[in-house]
Design a protein around this motif. Structure first.
Motif, PDB file in Angstrom:
ATOM      1  N   LYS A   1      21.554  40.506  60.052  1.00 11.63           N
ATOM      2  CA  LYS A   1      21.766  39.092  60.363  1.00 11.63           C
ATOM      3  C   LYS A   1      21.724  38.231  59.112  1.00 11.63           C
ATOM      4  N   LEU A   2      20.879  38.606  58.142  1.00 12.78           N
ATOM      5  CA  LEU A   2      20.787  37.836  56.901  1.00 12.78           C
ATOM      6  C   LEU A   2      22.036  37.989  56.047  1.00 12.78           C
ATOM      7  N   ALA A   3      22.766  39.097  56.198  1.00  8.94           N
ATOM      8  CA  ALA A   3      24.000  39.294  55.442  1.00  8.94           C
ATOM      9  C   ALA A   3      25.061  38.278  55.843  1.00  8.94           C
ATOM     10  N   LYS A   4      24.976  37.757  57.059  1.00  9.70           N
ATOM     11  CA  LYS A   4      25.944  36.767  57.541  1.00  9.70           C
ATOM     12  C   LYS A   4      25.586  35.345  57.122  1.00  9.70           C
ATOM     13  N   ILE A   5      24.358  35.132  56.662  1.00 11.79           N
ATOM     14  CA  ILE A   5      23.903  33.801  56.255  1.00 11.79           C
ATOM     15  C   ILE A   5      24.213  33.596  54.780  1.00 11.79           C
ATOM     16  N   THR A   6      24.819  32.459  54.469  1.00 10.55           N
ATOM     17  CA  THR A   6      25.135  32.146  53.081  1.00 10.55           C
ATOM     18  C   THR A   6      24.391  30.890  52.661  1.00 10.55           C
ATOM     19  N   VAL A   7      23.774  30.956  51.506  1.00  8.94           N
ATOM     20  CA  VAL A   7      23.109  29.805  50.903  1.00  8.94           C
ATOM     21  C   VAL A   7      23.909  29.453  49.657  1.00  8.94           C
ATOM     22  N   THR A   8      24.560  28.297  49.666  1.00  3.89           N
ATOM     23  CA  THR A   8      25.384  27.883  48.531  1.00  3.89           C
ATOM     24  C   THR A   8      24.644  26.821  47.735  1.00  3.89           C
ATOM     25  N   ALA A   9      24.839  26.863  46.417  1.00  2.30           N
ATOM     26  CA  ALA A   9      24.182  25.918  45.523  1.00  2.30           C
ATOM     27  C   ALA A   9      25.149  25.524  44.419  1.00  2.30           C
ATOM     28  N   GLU A  10      25.028  24.287  43.972  1.00  5.52           N
ATOM     29  CA  GLU A  10      25.862  23.771  42.888  1.00  5.52           C
ATOM     30  C   GLU A  10      25.049  23.760  41.601  1.00  5.52           C
ATOM     31  N   VAL A  11      25.653  24.247  40.520  1.00  3.76           N
ATOM     32  CA  VAL A  11      24.982  24.287  39.222  1.00  3.76           C
ATOM     33  C   VAL A  11      24.989  22.882  38.626  1.00  3.76           C
ATOM     34  N   ILE A  12      23.792  22.366  38.348  1.00  6.43           N
ATOM     35  CA  ILE A  12      23.664  21.037  37.748  1.00  6.43           C
ATOM     36  C   ILE A  12      23.712  21.142  36.230  1.00  6.43           C
ATOM     37  N   GLY A  13      23.061  22.159  35.673  1.00  7.80           N
ATOM     38  CA  GLY A  13      23.072  22.326  34.225  1.00  7.80           C
ATOM     39  C   GLY A  13      22.105  23.402  33.780  1.00  7.80           C
ATOM     40  N   ASN A  14      22.180  23.717  32.490  1.00 10.51           N
ATOM     41  CA  ASN A  14      21.297  24.711  31.884  1.00 10.51           C
ATOM     42  C   ASN A  14      20.226  24.000  31.067  1.00 10.51           C
ATOM     43  N   LEU A  15      19.055  24.592  31.004  1.00 13.20           N
ATOM     44  CA  LEU A  15      17.973  24.046  30.216  1.00 13.20           C
ATOM     45  C   LEU A  15      17.056  25.180  29.782  1.00 13.20           C
ATOM     46  N   ARG A  16      16.039  24.837  29.012  1.00 18.68           N
ATOM     47  CA  ARG A  16      15.059  25.828  28.571  1.00 18.68           C
ATOM     48  C   ARG A  16      13.686  25.409  29.066  1.00 18.68           C
ATOM     49  N   GLY A  17      12.897  26.397  29.436  1.00 19.38           N
ATOM     50  CA  GLY A  17      11.568  26.145  29.974  1.00 19.38           C
ATOM     51  C   GLY A  17      10.588  25.741  28.900  1.00 19.38           C
ATOM     52  N   PRO A  18       9.342  25.515  29.276  1.00 20.54           N
ATOM     53  CA  PRO A  18       8.330  25.133  28.293  1.00 20.54           C
ATOM     54  C   PRO A  18       7.977  26.290  27.373  1.00 20.54           C
ATOM     55  N   LYS A  19       7.482  25.939  26.197  1.00 20.09           N
ATOM     56  CA  LYS A  19       7.098  26.948  25.211  1.00 20.09           C
ATOM     57  C   LYS A  19       5.814  27.641  25.669  1.00 20.09           C
ATOM     58  N   ILE A  20       5.845  28.960  25.642  1.00 24.73           N
ATOM     59  CA  ILE A  20       4.675  29.772  25.961  1.00 24.73           C
ATOM     60  C   ILE A  20       4.247  30.457  24.677  1.00 24.73           C
ATOM     61  N   VAL A  21       2.980  30.325  24.329  1.00 26.57           N
ATOM     62  CA  VAL A  21       2.459  30.917  23.102  1.00 26.57           C
ATOM     63  C   VAL A  21       1.663  32.158  23.467  1.00 26.57           C
ATOM     64  N   ILE A  22       2.033  33.276  22.832  1.00 28.78           N
ATOM     65  CA  ILE A  22       1.348  34.542  23.039  1.00 28.78           C
ATOM     66  C   ILE A  22       0.558  34.833  21.764  1.00 28.78           C
TER      67      ILE A  22
ATOM     68  N   ARG B   1      19.412  24.837  36.389  1.00 29.35           N
ATOM     69  CA  ARG B   1      19.014  23.931  37.472  1.00 29.35           C
ATOM     70  C   ARG B   1      20.142  23.895  38.491  1.00 29.35           C
ATOM     71  N   VAL B   2      19.816  24.197  39.759  1.00 31.67           N
ATOM     72  CA  VAL B   2      20.820  24.197  40.826  1.00 31.67           C
ATOM     73  C   VAL B   2      20.333  23.324  41.968  1.00 31.67           C
ATOM     74  N   LYS B   3      21.303  22.775  42.708  1.00 37.50           N
ATOM     75  CA  LYS B   3      21.016  21.972  43.896  1.00 37.50           C
ATOM     76  C   LYS B   3      21.627  22.682  45.096  1.00 37.50           C
ATOM     77  N   VAL B   4      20.811  22.959  46.108  1.00 36.90           N
ATOM     78  CA  VAL B   4      21.271  23.650  47.300  1.00 36.90           C
ATOM     79  C   VAL B   4      22.137  22.694  48.121  1.00 36.90           C
ATOM     80  N   THR B   5      23.370  23.131  48.414  1.00 36.91           N
ATOM     81  CA  THR B   5      24.306  22.266  49.135  1.00 36.91           C
ATOM     82  C   THR B   5      24.526  22.682  50.574  1.00 36.91           C
ATOM     83  N   GLY B   6      24.217  23.928  50.927  1.00 37.92           N
ATOM     84  CA  GLY B   6      24.443  24.341  52.296  1.00 37.92           C
ATOM     85  C   GLY B   6      23.771  25.648  52.658  1.00 37.92           C
TER      86      GLY B   6
END
Length: 102
Positions: free
Chosen positions: A53-74, A95-100
């Motif tokens: 049943k999940l194979a029939k469900i589609t979740v569509t999203a629109e790409v808003i843009g690319n970015l970089r996460g916060p700096k992690i120090v190891i 970053r994506v916005k779910v449209t449907g």
């Protein structure tokens, strides 16, 4: 209340229509639509987890843009040996916005 839990880059995210989510970098240009695979679908009182049943469900999203996460120090340190190591990391995100959810 309609929402879905989608698989997104090794993690699972709970999304509704209009939700803005940060995912691991997706190869898609800004403004393109992508499909996300659903792991769980909730429509009111009905909860769907069956793979067929999940194979029939589609979740569509629109790409808003690319970015970089916060700096992690190891940092690694061993006492009395003089060993010190410092390393940084910034994750590439999209970053994506779910449209449907259908």
């Amino acid at each position: 209340m309609v929402y879905a839990v989608v698989r997104a880059g090794g993690r699972q995210e709970k999304v509704e229509v209009g939700t803005i989510v940060h995912l691991d970098r997706v190869r898609a240009a800004q403004g393109e639509n992508i499909e996300l695979p659903a792991v769980l679908f909730v429509d009111g009182d009905t909860v769907t987890t069956d793979a067929d049943k999940l194979a029939k469900i589609t979740v569509t999203a629109e790409v808003i843009g690319n970015l970089r996460g916060p700096k992690i120090v190891i940092q690694k340190f061993k006492n009395k040996t003089g060993y010190k190591k410092r390393q940084g990391h910034r994750q590439d995100l999209t970053r994506v916005k779910v449209t449907g959810i259908k």
